[in-house]
Design an enzyme around this catalytic site. Structure first.
Site, mmCIF file in Angstrom:
data_model
loop_
_atom_site.group_PDB
_atom_site.id
_atom_site.type_symbol
_atom_site.label_atom_id
_atom_site.label_comp_id
_atom_site.label_asym_id
_atom_site.label_seq_id
_atom_site.Cartn_x
_atom_site.Cartn_y
_atom_site.Cartn_z
ATOM 1 N N LYS A 1 0.842 -1.212 0.000
ATOM 2 C CA LYS A 1 0.000 0.000 0.000
ATOM 3 C C LYS A 1 0.875 1.260 0.000
ATOM 4 C CE LYS A 1 -2.026 -1.192 3.890
ATOM 5 N NZ LYS A 1 -1.300 -2.459 4.164
ATOM 6 N N ARG B 1 -9.943 0.171 8.550
ATOM 7 C CA ARG B 1 -9.427 -1.152 8.880
ATOM 8 C C ARG B 1 -10.438 -1.978 9.652
ATOM 9 N NH1 ARG B 1 -3.687 -0.049 8.851
ATOM 10 N NH2 ARG B 1 -2.510 -1.823 9.544
ATOM 11 N N ARG C 1 11.662 -5.379 5.144
ATOM 12 C CA ARG C 1 11.410 -3.954 4.865
ATOM 13 C C ARG C 1 12.300 -3.057 5.726
ATOM 14 N NH1 ARG C 1 5.589 -1.741 5.438
ATOM 15 N NH2 ARG C 1 5.801 -2.721 7.466
ATOM 16 N N ARG D 1 11.190 -0.878 11.137
ATOM 17 C CA ARG D 1 10.057 -0.572 12.008
ATOM 18 C C ARG D 1 9.993 -1.536 13.185
ATOM 19 N NH1 ARG D 1 4.794 0.274 8.187
ATOM 20 N NH2 ARG D 1 3.890 -0.986 9.849
ATOM 21 N N ARG E 1 -0.081 -9.232 13.275
ATOM 22 C CA ARG E 1 -0.679 -8.234 12.372
ATOM 23 C C ARG E 1 -1.459 -8.913 11.253
ATOM 24 N NH1 ARG E 1 4.441 -5.121 10.762
ATOM 25 N NH2 ARG E 1 3.096 -4.114 9.217
HETATM 26 P P1 AP5 Z 1 4.842 -1.538 1.904
HETATM 27 O O1 AP5 Z 1 4.509 -0.760 0.695
HETATM 28 O O2 AP5 Z 1 5.552 -0.856 3.000
HETATM 29 O O3 AP5 Z 1 3.551 -2.341 2.444
HETATM 30 P P2 AP5 Z 1 2.244 -1.811 3.178
HETATM 31 O O4 AP5 Z 1 1.079 -2.462 2.515
HETATM 32 O O5 AP5 Z 1 2.249 -0.336 3.266
HETATM 33 O O6 AP5 Z 1 2.454 -2.528 4.579
HETATM 34 P P3 AP5 Z 1 2.356 -1.933 6.059
HETATM 35 O O7 AP5 Z 1 3.135 -2.884 6.932
HETATM 36 O O8 AP5 Z 1 2.731 -0.511 6.113
HETATM 37 O O9 AP5 Z 1 0.864 -2.111 6.353
HETATM 38 P P4 AP5 Z 1 0.194 -2.156 7.738
HETATM 39 O O10 AP5 Z 1 -1.204 -2.028 7.322
HETATM 40 O O11 AP5 Z 1 0.521 -3.327 8.555
HETATM 41 O O12 AP5 Z 1 0.918 -0.970 8.544
HETATM 42 P P5 AP5 Z 1 0.429 0.483 8.938
HETATM 43 O O13 AP5 Z 1 1.598 1.368 8.952
HETATM 44 O O14 AP5 Z 1 -0.763 0.866 8.145
HETATM 45 O O15 AP5 Z 1 5.728 -2.792 1.405
HETATM 46 C C1 AP5 Z 1 6.217 -3.764 2.321
HETATM 47 C C2 AP5 Z 1 7.557 -4.307 1.821
HETATM 48 O O16 AP5 Z 1 7.343 -5.011 0.606
HETATM 49 C C3 AP5 Z 1 8.604 -3.213 1.500
HETATM 50 O O17 AP5 Z 1 9.882 -3.679 1.831
HETATM 51 C C4 AP5 Z 1 8.475 -3.024 -0.019
HETATM 52 O O18 AP5 Z 1 9.690 -2.615 -0.594
HETATM 53 C C5 AP5 Z 1 8.072 -4.437 -0.470
HETATM 54 N N1 AP5 Z 1 7.179 -4.420 -1.633
HETATM 55 C C6 AP5 Z 1 6.156 -3.541 -1.879
HETATM 56 N N2 AP5 Z 1 5.538 -3.834 -3.035
HETATM 57 C C7 AP5 Z 1 6.179 -4.949 -3.525
HETATM 58 C C8 AP5 Z 1 5.998 -5.757 -4.699
HETATM 59 N N3 AP5 Z 1 5.020 -5.472 -5.600
HETATM 60 N N4 AP5 Z 1 6.811 -6.823 -4.876
HETATM 61 C C9 AP5 Z 1 7.782 -7.100 -3.971
HETATM 62 N N5 AP5 Z 1 8.023 -6.383 -2.840
HETATM 63 C C10 AP5 Z 1 7.212 -5.327 -2.636
HETATM 64 O O19 AP5 Z 1 -0.097 0.246 10.443
HETATM 65 C C11 AP5 Z 1 0.815 -0.002 11.498
HETATM 66 C C12 AP5 Z 1 0.063 -0.097 12.820
HETATM 67 O O20 AP5 Z 1 -0.575 1.168 13.126
HETATM 68 C C13 AP5 Z 1 -1.092 -1.126 12.885
HETATM 69 O O21 AP5 Z 1 -0.620 -2.419 13.207
HETATM 70 C C14 AP5 Z 1 -1.980 -0.514 13.982
HETATM 71 O O22 AP5 Z 1 -1.457 -0.791 15.267
HETATM 72 C C15 AP5 Z 1 -1.857 0.976 13.720
HETATM 73 N N6 AP5 Z 1 -2.907 1.457 12.776
HETATM 74 C C16 AP5 Z 1 -2.697 2.018 11.542
HETATM 75 N N7 AP5 Z 1 -3.847 2.334 10.967
HETATM 76 C C17 AP5 Z 1 -4.837 1.964 11.817
HETATM 77 C C18 AP5 Z 1 -6.260 2.005 11.771
HETATM 78 N N8 AP5 Z 1 -6.912 2.473 10.682
HETATM 79 N N9 AP5 Z 1 -6.959 1.538 12.848
HETATM 80 C C19 AP5 Z 1 -6.325 1.067 13.932
HETATM 81 N N10 AP5 Z 1 -4.974 0.975 14.037
HETATM 82 C C20 AP5 Z 1 -4.231 1.423 12.997
HETATM 83 MG MG MG Z 2 2.410 1.050 4.868
#
Ligand code: AP5
Ligand code: MG
Ligand code: ZN
Length: 215
Positions: A13, A88, A127, A160, A171
């Site tokens: 994402k 989410r 990552r 992270r 997660r």
């Molecule tokens: P990346 O693009 O970073 O993936 P992502 O989908 O953004 O994954 P996240 O881990 O950021 O998602 P998340 O939903 O768990 O975390 P968030 O920060 O939202 O890519 C990942 C890796 O893969 C990278 O190394 C990249 O280079 C590689 N990659 C990307 N595309 C690729 C491809 N096509 N092929 C190969 N490799 C690829 O949330 C974190 C925490 O915050 C949650 O756990 C929760 O505690 C809290 N939180 C956030 N939002 C909410 C909410 N709405 N409600 C409640 N709690 C929340």
């Molecule tokens: Mg992300």
């Protein structure tokens, strides 16, 4: 264009959002990035969010919904926005729909970045991210030219806290339980668009672009 990026942790994402910002100039609203900044700044919000994030649990809806509603009121969202990591839960999705309706707006598309679960643990534990500009790297597939240093801004490239194997597993479970139901939620509302996220990021982006261009 009012877009939600939906997908499991590690689906890409943030990677797709960065490309969308460059191509379409829309603001990128990542609740995860907002919480991580609050943690880094040591604010009350950061202290509360950290308790949940470190174990991979969700920050409570009432906290998260308030933050997003306020963010959507900012002038830079008038032309559209990319929501990443929100909604989410079903209550968050309902609240988003209500908030947009009260502004006379609605979502244009919910893009599901679809990746098999088996690929996600490796992506997440490999990552790395720039602490200063947020640029995303991967030690297996997309390393910075100089170890630990961002190519874009020279900032520190770090891992992270929630990208450890144990937290990643939780997660992914939390995603299945709380967030995966949104796929049907948005399909039922005719908004869901699915892209195959298990390909090179640039190929994924070709599909994302055609959705945003209404093709
Ligand atoms: P990346 O693009 O970073 O993936 P992502 O989908 O953004 O994954 P996240 O881990 O950021 O998602 P998340 O939903 O768990 O975390 P968030 O920060 O939202 O890519 C990942 C890796 O893969 C990278 O190394 C990249 O280079 C590689 N990659 C990307 N595309 C690729 C491809 N096509 N092929 C190969 N490799 C690829 O949330 C974190 C925490 O915050 C949650 O756990 C929760 O505690 C809290 N939180 C956030 N939002 C909410 C909410 N709405 N409600 C409640 N709690 C929340
Ligand atoms: Mg992300
Ligand atoms: Zn950087």
């Amino acid at each position: 264009m009012n877009v939600v990026l939906l997908g499991a942790p590690g689906a890409g994402k943030g990677t797709q959002a960065a490309k969308m910002v460059e191509e379409f100039g829309l603001p990128h609203i990542s609740t995860g990035d907002i919480f991580r900044k609050a943690v880094a700044d040591g604010t009350a919000l950061g202290l509360e969010a950290k308790r949940y994030m470190d174990s991979g649990e969700l920050v409570p809806d009432e906290v998260t919904i308030g933050i997003v509603k306020e963010r959507l009121q900012q002038p830079d969202c008038a032309r559209g926005f990319i929501l990443d990591g929100f909604p989410r839960t079903v209550p968050q999705a309902d609240a988003l729909g209500d908030a947009l309706a009260s502004m006379g707006r609605a979502l244009d598309a919910v893009v599901l970045v679809d990746v098999p679960k088996s690929a996600l643990v490796e992506r997440l534990t490999a990552r790395r991210q720039c602490r200063a500009c947020g640029r995303i790297y991967n030690v297996l597939t997309d390393r910075p030219s100089v170890d630990g240093k961002c190519d874009g801004c020279g900032g520190e490239v770090y891992q992270r806290d929630d990208d450890t194997v144990g937290t990643v597993t939780n997660r992914l479970d939390v995603y299945e339980r709380n967030t995966a139901p949104l796929v049907e939620y948005y399909r039922g509302r005719g908004l869901l668009r699915v892209v195959d996220g298990d390909r090179d990021p640039d190929d994924v982006f070709v599909d994302v672009t055609s959705i945003l261009r209404g093709e």
